[in-house]
Design an enzyme around this catalytic site. Structure first.
Site, PDB file in Angstrom:
ATOM      1  N   GLU A   1      16.543 -11.696  12.512  1.00  0.00           N
ATOM      2  CA  GLU A   1      15.347 -11.733  11.664  1.00  0.00           C
ATOM      3  C   GLU A   1      14.916 -13.161  11.350  1.00  0.00           C
ATOM      4  OE1 GLU A   1      14.715 -10.011   7.272  1.00  0.00           O
ATOM      5  OE2 GLU A   1      14.849  -8.440   8.813  1.00  0.00           O
TER       6      GLU A   1
ATOM      7  N   ASP B   1      12.170   3.160   6.958  1.00  0.00           N
ATOM      8  CA  ASP B   1      11.094   3.050   7.939  1.00  0.00           C
ATOM      9  C   ASP B   1      11.600   2.787   9.351  1.00  0.00           C
ATOM     10  OD1 ASP B   1      11.977   0.528   7.293  1.00  0.00           O
ATOM     11  OD2 ASP B   1      10.068  -0.148   6.442  1.00  0.00           O
TER      12      ASP B   1
ATOM     13  N   ASN C   1       0.818  -1.206   0.000  1.00  0.00           N
ATOM     14  CA  ASN C   1       0.000   0.000   0.000  1.00  0.00           C
ATOM     15  C   ASN C   1       0.855   1.262   0.000  1.00  0.00           C
ATOM     16  OD1 ASN C   1      -2.592  -1.229   0.082  1.00  0.00           O
ATOM     17  ND2 ASN C   1      -2.262  -1.706   2.238  1.00  0.00           N
TER      18      ASN C   1
ATOM     19  N   HIS D   1      19.819  -7.766  11.246  1.00  0.00           N
ATOM     20  CA  HIS D   1      20.922  -8.571  10.725  1.00  0.00           C
ATOM     21  C   HIS D   1      22.097  -8.639  11.703  1.00  0.00           C
ATOM     22  CE1 HIS D   1      18.729  -9.021   7.046  1.00  0.00           C
ATOM     23  NE2 HIS D   1      18.517  -7.715   7.036  1.00  0.00           N
TER      24      HIS D   1
ATOM     25  N   GLY E   1       9.884  -8.135   8.928  1.00  0.00           N
ATOM     26  CA  GLY E   1      11.302  -8.326   9.228  1.00  0.00           C
ATOM     27  C   GLY E   1      11.606  -7.698  10.577  1.00  0.00           C
TER      28      GLY E   1
END
Length: 720
Positions: A590, A519, A420, A571, A547
């Site tokens: 993750e 983000d 979206n 990570h 994630g």
């Protein structure tokens, strides 16, 4: 005059203009007044350098705009020195009373900081005529400041351009109810008409057929009347630098201030008028001047146009000398205040020429004239003419009419998710005023088209919502270069989503500064402004979603790292022989703790008939695993225990490295992980770090709020 009579009577407005520069600011207001003949009666008084042949007889452009000039006042005493300026003010004061007595306007509109304007303001104030001063409260660092502030003290009403100028007027004890934060009137025309298909015809008509877009210079330097000899020296150095820089240059003659005659002598002594690279002119029509500044490779000099209007186009500017010291500017302006050598100016030209910057709205959003017309209509001619000064000098309340009581500074924000595309308008308090959602197209071209369309529509809606947009914030997946506003690469979005410049097209479309970040960093910024991180100097935000991501705040600032990949928390490796990660490594957090990892484990247990999902046709998710564990499913508990331990150990590594005082867990699994991660830290961390607090985020829209915080925090720092 009673209230009913005033409502039926047209407001008689007189506009006094002194030169080509102030006419460019007053003309949009004049057109606005003329377009409302039922409400206003317009009178135009022309004086100053408008009426001098050496400065282009610029009163003709007023006539070409089809305004009837009521009166012309020949007020300039030639000589171009300090005494001539004083004599010009005196001559204007001798001639003005008869004209003002005959016209008897309800309101006189004047602009800026010219000595001619000071004469008009003095005469009108002494004759009890209400004065509206446009662009008061600004600071430019020369004698213009003294003149501008003197005019502001004589004026009864103010239409200023920036929030800082408004605060200056309030600090000068002006009544805040008589101050309108309108923006610069010239921006109304700049932002609506500067992009013309025939701009190359305009450029070539002034600079010749061989000149190219963004490959020429516009130069405009005026004398500094408080230090004439030094300003003449700087002018010579600037001309020498332009000659050696060897680019086509359009140079305008200086204004009528003291020292201009000597500057013209320097220009002619250096042979500028005969030099093949130069075109020296006295005047250019404003509509054509807009095109020339918009498409220039650089603008140089000390004109206010460079620090104001040029920012609306992102045109690079070299501001030379002290004349504009104190002006608010966009990032397109490079100052050479101590312009003591030709080489220094040349170096500045080399740094600036040919660059493009984000469009700046420091001085307006293109809606100044409607605000000013509404403000004029609100003037009560029955209220006492005597000004009332306000003490203490600075007040928190800076509103002046109903529009500005309702109007709030706001951010336009974009969240580029996987499926979206979300655009929203968010106010200073973090409230989402309006949001827009669309499904993401599958190609880069279609996605960018939709993004720009949604942003433009939202910016138009913002006007009706009484929101004043001050910038755009974009939150996106992947690695981002926030300095350039470029998405370097992203595995979460479409395949083409790498090396994508988001800042330039959005800034060009909206004429607003644009900030871009990933983000995870946006989530940290959201917590710093609106969440648990408010007032905390050092903290870490960990996003537990599809994630694992996050951001790090150190000393109140976001940490980006040398290649913009700091805080890739998902990570952090917690096992050398763990599951394979999408990044190519094994044992990343993750692979154990993300929603994707838990969903895979839930699907495996379901296939082994160790996890039953009843009453739904939906795919099994991490939430089904959590619910099964709550109901006593030992296999589900084991999976979640392993996930919590992996996340806890990874966060311990981060704590030992960054030493934050707070860890904020964001995302759909944040509240679930909070207690076990706190327990693991208490057991496994160094003794000095075991008391680090772990909390679950309370923010529902961290990506949007983080994008908003970039705008609301960084835009207010843009004072150069």
């Amino acid at each position: 005059m009673d209230e009913e009579t005033q409502c039926c009577k047209k407001l008689k407005v007189c506009v006094a203009t002194c030169n080509r520069a102030d006419y460019s600011k007053l003309a949009p207001i004049m057109f606005g007044i003329k377009s409302h003949p039922d409400e206003f009666e317009l009178e135009v008084v022309v004086l100053g350098s408008h009426l001098i042949d050496d400065y282009g007889n610029t009163y003709r452009m007023i006539e070409q705009d089809e305004f009837d000039i009521t009166s012309k006042i020949h007020s300039i005493v030639r000589g171009e020195d300090e005494a001539a300026m004083v004599e010009s003010v005196g001559l204007a004061l001798v001639k003005l009373p008869d004209i003002l007595q005959r016209l008897r306007p309800d309101v006189l509109i004047i602009h800026g900081d010219r000595f001619d304007t000071l004469a008009v303001a003095t005469a009108a104030a002494l004759m009890n005529i209400r004065i509206l001063h446009v662009e008061g409260g600004e600071v430019s660092g020369t004698i213009d400041d003294s003149i501008r502030h003197a005019i502001s003290k004589l004026a009864h009403y103010h239409a200023c351009c920036t929030r800082t100028a408004e605060q200056h007027l309030i600090a000068m004890c002006e009544d805040h109810s008589r101050i309108l934060l309108a923006g610069c009137p010239s921006y109304d025309k700049l932002l609506s008409t500067h992009r013309r298909d025939d701009y190359m015809d305009v450029i070539r008509s002034w600079l010749g057929d061989k000149v190219q877009d963004h490959d020429y210079i516009v130069a405009l330097q005026h004398p500094v009347t408080t230090d004439i000899q030094h300003s003449i020296k700087i002018y010579g150095l600037m001309l020498d630098a332009l000659i050696s820089f060897n680019k086509k240059t359009l140079i305008l003659f200086p204004n009528v201030d003291a020292g201009s005659k000597e500057m013209v002598r320097v220009l002619r002594k250096k042979g500028i008028e005969q030099h093949p690279n130069f075109r020296a002119v006295k005047h250019i029509p404003f509509k054509e001047f807009i095109q020339l500044v918009c498409h220039a490779g650089c603008m140089i000099g000390n004109s206010s146009c460079g620090v104001r209007e040029a920012g609306a186009f992102g045109t690079p500017v070299v501001n030379v000398g002290s004349r504009q010291t104190g002006r608010e500017t966009g990032e397109n302006v490079l100052h050479v205040r101590d312009a003591d050598t030709q080489d220094k100016i040349c170096h500045a030209l080399q740094l600036q020429f040919g660059k493009r910057y984000p469009c700046s709205k420091v001085y307006g959003d293109g809606n100044a004239v409607p605000r000013i017309l509404k403000f004029l209509c609100s003037i009560d001619l029955n209220e006492p003419l005597q000004k009332t000064f306000r003490f203490p000098p600075v007040r928190d309340s800076i509103t002046q009419d109903i529009d500005h009581i309702l109007e709030t500074q706001a951010a336009l924000v974009v969240d580029l998710g996987r499926t979206n595309l979300t655009v929203a308008i968010i106010c200073q308090r973090g409230k989402i005023i309006k949001r827009y959602n669309e499904a993401n197209p599958q190609t880069l071209k279609a996605r960018m088209q939709l993004l720009l369309k949604m942003c433009v529509n939202a910016s138009q809606d913002a006007i009706g919502l009484n929101c004043r947009l001050i910038g755009v914030g974009v939150s996106t997946g992947g690695r981002v270069n926030p300095q350039e506003g470029v998405v370097l690469h992203s595995t979460k979005l479409i395949q083409e989503w790498s090396s994508v410049d988001l800042r330039t097209p959005i800034s060009d479309a909206l004429h607003l500064p644009v900030w871009v970040d990933n983000d995870g960093n946006c989530a940290a910024l959201a917590e710093r402004k609106f969440g648990h991180g408010k007032g905390v100097e050092n903290f870490v935000t960990v996003i537990t979603g599809t994630g694992i991501g996050g951001g790090v705040i150190q000393q109140n600032e976001l940490v980006h790292g040398s290649t913009f990949c700091a805080a890739e928390l998902g990570h952090v490796i917690v096992s050398m022989d763990g599951p394979e990660c999408s990044c190519g490594s094994r044992g990343c957090i993750e692979t154990y703790s993300s929603c994707m990892a838990l969903q895979k484990e839930a699907e495996r247990l379901q296939e082994e008939e160790q996890l039953k999902v009843e009453g739904t046709d939906e795919s099994v998710t991490a939430l089904h695993l959590i619910n099964a564990a709550k109901q006593g499913n030992s296999r589900a508990k084991a999976v979640l225990n392993k996930a919590s331990t992996a996340l806890g150990m990874g966060i311990i590594n981060i704590i030992h490295l960054m030493n934050p005082s707070l860890v904020i867990l964001s995302g759909v699994l944040g509240s679930y992980y909070q207690a076990p991660v706190q327990s693991i830290i208490s057991e496994k961390a160094l003794a000095s770090a075991q008391k680090v607090k772990v909390v679950a985020s309370l923010l529902e829209e961290p990506a949007l709020l983080g994008a908003a915080s970039m705008v609301l925090d960084y835009a207010t720092r843009r004072i150069y």
